[in-house]
Structures are given as C-alpha cells and as structure tokens.
Design an enzyme around this catalytic site. Structure first.
Site, PDB file in Angstrom:
ATOM      1  N   ASP A   1      43.075  42.322  45.597  1.00 21.12           N
ATOM      2  CA  ASP A   1      43.682  42.456  45.049  1.00 21.12           C
ATOM      3  C   ASP A   1      42.889  42.867  43.599  1.00 21.12           C
ATOM      4  O   ASP A   1      43.359  43.966  42.477  1.00 21.12           O
ATOM      5  CB  ASP A   1      44.631  40.903  44.746  1.00 21.12           C
ATOM      6  CG  ASP A   1      45.827  41.288  45.543  1.00 21.12           C
ATOM      7  OD1 ASP A   1      46.325  41.892  46.354  1.00 21.12           O
ATOM      8  OD2 ASP A   1      46.173  39.966  45.431  1.00 21.12           O
TER       9      ASP A   1
ATOM     10  N   ASN B   1      48.634  42.784  36.056  1.00 20.34           N
ATOM     11  CA  ASN B   1      49.293  41.634  36.536  1.00 20.34           C
ATOM     12  C   ASN B   1      48.566  40.645  35.094  1.00 20.34           C
ATOM     13  O   ASN B   1      49.939  40.480  34.942  1.00 20.34           O
ATOM     14  CB  ASN B   1      47.289  40.738  37.098  1.00 20.34           C
ATOM     15  CG  ASN B   1      48.270  40.700  38.657  1.00 20.34           C
ATOM     16  OD1 ASN B   1      48.926  41.291  38.945  1.00 20.34           O
ATOM     17  ND2 ASN B   1      47.325  39.808  39.732  1.00 20.34           N
TER      18      ASN B   1
ATOM     19  N   ASP C   1      44.103  25.799  25.689  1.00 20.57           N
ATOM     20  CA  ASP C   1      43.184  26.460  26.814  1.00 20.57           C
ATOM     21  C   ASP C   1      43.179  28.171  26.625  1.00 20.57           C
ATOM     22  O   ASP C   1      42.078  28.425  26.239  1.00 20.57           O
ATOM     23  CB  ASP C   1      42.477  26.267  27.805  1.00 20.57           C
ATOM     24  CG  ASP C   1      41.991  24.321  27.709  1.00 20.57           C
ATOM     25  OD1 ASP C   1      42.108  24.104  26.640  1.00 20.57           O
ATOM     26  OD2 ASP C   1      41.706  24.223  28.411  1.00 20.57           O
TER      27      ASP C   1
ATOM     28  N   THR D   1      51.875  35.842  40.565  1.00 18.71           N
ATOM     29  CA  THR D   1      52.142  34.999  41.797  1.00 18.71           C
ATOM     30  C   THR D   1      50.393  35.293  41.615  1.00 18.71           C
ATOM     31  O   THR D   1      49.283  34.573  42.440  1.00 18.71           O
ATOM     32  CB  THR D   1      51.531  35.293  42.816  1.00 18.71           C
ATOM     33  OG1 THR D   1      51.590  37.237  42.674  1.00 18.71           O
ATOM     34  CG2 THR D   1      53.613  35.116  43.401  1.00 18.71           C
TER      35      THR D   1
ATOM     36  N   TYR E   1      47.433  34.526  37.857  1.00 19.12           N
ATOM     37  CA  TYR E   1      46.249  32.933  37.312  1.00 19.12           C
ATOM     38  C   TYR E   1      48.378  32.784  36.594  1.00 19.12           C
ATOM     39  O   TYR E   1      48.176  31.510  36.172  1.00 19.12           O
ATOM     40  CB  TYR E   1      46.389  34.104  36.189  1.00 19.12           C
ATOM     41  CG  TYR E   1      45.137  33.329  34.891  1.00 19.12           C
ATOM     42  CD1 TYR E   1      45.023  31.925  35.337  1.00 19.12           C
ATOM     43  CD2 TYR E   1      44.310  33.928  34.277  1.00 19.12           C
ATOM     44  CE1 TYR E   1      44.175  31.027  34.396  1.00 19.12           C
ATOM     45  CE2 TYR E   1      43.865  33.122  33.275  1.00 19.12           C
ATOM     46  CZ  TYR E   1      43.831  31.375  33.139  1.00 19.12           C
ATOM     47  OH  TYR E   1      43.277  30.798  32.933  1.00 19.12           O
TER      48      TYR E   1
ATOM     49  N   SER F   1      48.919  29.801  39.356  1.00 15.73           N
ATOM     50  CA  SER F   1      47.773  28.596  38.829  1.00 15.73           C
ATOM     51  C   SER F   1      47.973  28.113  38.115  1.00 15.73           C
ATOM     52  O   SER F   1      47.548  26.582  37.945  1.00 15.73           O
ATOM     53  CB  SER F   1      46.802  29.261  39.250  1.00 15.73           C
ATOM     54  OG  SER F   1      46.011  29.866  37.989  1.00 15.73           O
TER      55      SER F   1
END
Length: 294
Positions: free
Chosen positions: A77, A150, A180, A191, A193, A196
């Site tokens: 990717d 992305n 942060d 799907t 960062y 996550s």
C-alpha cells in the site's frame, strides 16, 4: 496495444522469483500487445535484483509527465500511495500488484503474473474513483504534491505534550481537539491510520471524510463522519514551537502558527479492482470479517 507505466517498491526484500516470472511474461507480450514505460529508480532496482529480460522499455525520469493507458504499482500500500501521488492527477487507472504483506489497495497478487497480464490486455477489470484531500497553506514548507489518497494527520512532535487542534467546518467552529493529533481520512484511508485509532470503516466510494482524534484528552471527542465537500480549517496550539504534518505517511515539520485548509482535490484517483469485486470481499478477506464461519 496497451501502454503501461510501471512503478514499484525499491526496497523489496523478497519474492524476486515472482518478479522474474512477471517480467519474463511481460516481455513475451512486448511490443506487439503491451508497451512499457518505467520509473527510472524502479528500473535501476530491478537490474540489481533480477535478470531484466530484453524488451523495449521507455524510462520515466522524476519530473517526466506520464502518458499511459494504465499504471502498475508493484509493492504494498505504501508503494501504491507513492504512485498515486506521482501520477494520480492524470486520472490514469492504477492497478496495485501486491508483492508484500497484505495490500488493501492491491487488485492482484504478484504470484498471478499470467492472469494480471491477460486482464490488462483484455480490459477485464473495473475502476473505482477515489476522492483525494488537498492541503492548502501559505507556508512554502508543504510538499510539492500536498495530496492525500489515505489521510492527512496533524501530529504533536515526539517529545512534546499534547497539542490543541482547532477546527472549523466551512468557516464555522467545530471543536478544539486536545490530543496527540488529529486524522482527516478519506474512505480509502478508513482502514489505515484512522482504523487504528478507533475510527469507522467507510466504503471506499462513499462521499465522506472522517475526522478522528488521536488519544483525545476528553472522552467526549469522538470520530466524526462528514461529507467530503466541506472545507476544513485547522490551527494548532502547543507548548512546542512546531508540529508534524503527515500526508499519506510522508511528514514535514511546520511552525506552530501555520494554518492549514483541507479541501477536496480537483481530481480522483482511479483504482483498478477485480471484475465483480466488492467492498464486502475486502472486509471478509483482508480484515477477516468472515472468520466467524458465515
């Protein structure tokens, strides 16, 4: 005759046998059915790791324009995102060929070399248009191509305390995210960062963006899905004198007073997918949503 442009992962450590097979088969179709143009750096990499067969290859230098019927991105990717940043504005269909670990953006696996080449020649594939985020700023420190397929992430410096990211939507205040950092993701990047940090998975052709805070100080701060025609203004505050701006994983350091504006780019990236492929297939086969036995 199809003209294809080839880019790829110049740090690949494995699957050299599959690379050799792919280019041997490609050479057998050249120049009568396929002509090839290749990124100079990837061409040099191939000569170090395989025996490049005799075939006519036109070389693309770093600043050359790309004219092709299709672009191949061989790698994972990360390689696909780099390729999309390089050529996506031309809206030439890009086929990801996975030679790495997973490859959410890949339409095919390098081990299926014969099938890949036949599908290119026969036009046996579909194309999905994917939206892109453009980053605008008065700063001259932005990358030359500030476009994200992305996500765009505003991040604290590694040694700094949390930052405050003040956001406006279409000129109206939304929130001050003490965290942060903050991720603005496209559906394609949902799907990555975004996922996550607890953001939602969004169908890749949806007309949405996702705003997701990273480790927010307040439990009231939650991911937010917005239409992709909004204009997002961002200003940061921090004890640090700078913050990080990451565009599809490529980071630059900016002064804390830098103002950013995120808008929908004036082009789409056309992603090649398998015939009859759908988003559910990706969820089941790559995110393992089918592991419950359904």
């Amino acid at each position: 005759m199809k003209r294809i442009a080839i880019f790829g992962n110049k740090s690949q450590k494995t699957n050299f046998d599959s690379l050799q097979t792919f280019f041997d088969l490609l050479a057998a179709k050249s120049p009568h059915e396929i002509s090839v143009v290749m990124d100079r750096r990837y061409f040099d990499f191939l000569h170090r790791v395989i025996r490049v067969p005799r075939m006519q290859i036109d070389i693309l230098e770093a600043d050359d324009d790309v004219c092709a019927d299709m672009v191949l991105s061989i790698g994972g990717d990360g390689s696909f995102l780099t390729t999309a940043n390089r050529v996506g504005y031309r809206e030439i269909p890009i086929m990801g060929i996975n030679s790495g670990h997973l490859g959410y953006l890949a339409a095919a696996d390098l081990t299926d070399a014969s099938g890949i080449i036949d599908e290119i020649i026969d036009d046996y594939f579909d194309i999905e248009p994917r939206s892109v985020i453009e980053v605008l700023s008065d700063s001259d420190l932005l990358p030359a191509r500030p476009y994200a397929l992305n996500e765009v992430a505003i991040l604290k410096q590694h040694t700094a305390s949390m930052i405050t990211v003040r956001t406006k939507l279409n000129g109206k205040p939304l929130a001050s995210f003490r965290s942060d950092g903050l991720i603005v993701s496209t559906p394609t990047g949902s799907t990555g960062y975004n996922l996550s940090v607890g953001g939602p998975v969004v169908a890749p052709t949806a007309g949405d963006w996702i705003i997701s805070p990273i480790a927010p100080h307040s439990l009231n701060m939650r991911p937010l899905v917005l239409p992709d025609n909004v204009v997002i203004d961002v200003a940061t505050e921090s004890r640090s004198a700078s913050f990080l701006l990451s565009i599809d994983g490529k980071s630059v350091t900016l002064p804390i007073e830098t103002r950013l504006q995120l808008v929908k780019a004036p082009y789409v990236v056309n992603v090649v997918i398998h015939k009859n492929h759908n988003f559910v297939d990706t969820l089941r086969h790559k995110l393992l949503w089918g592991m419950d036995g359904m």
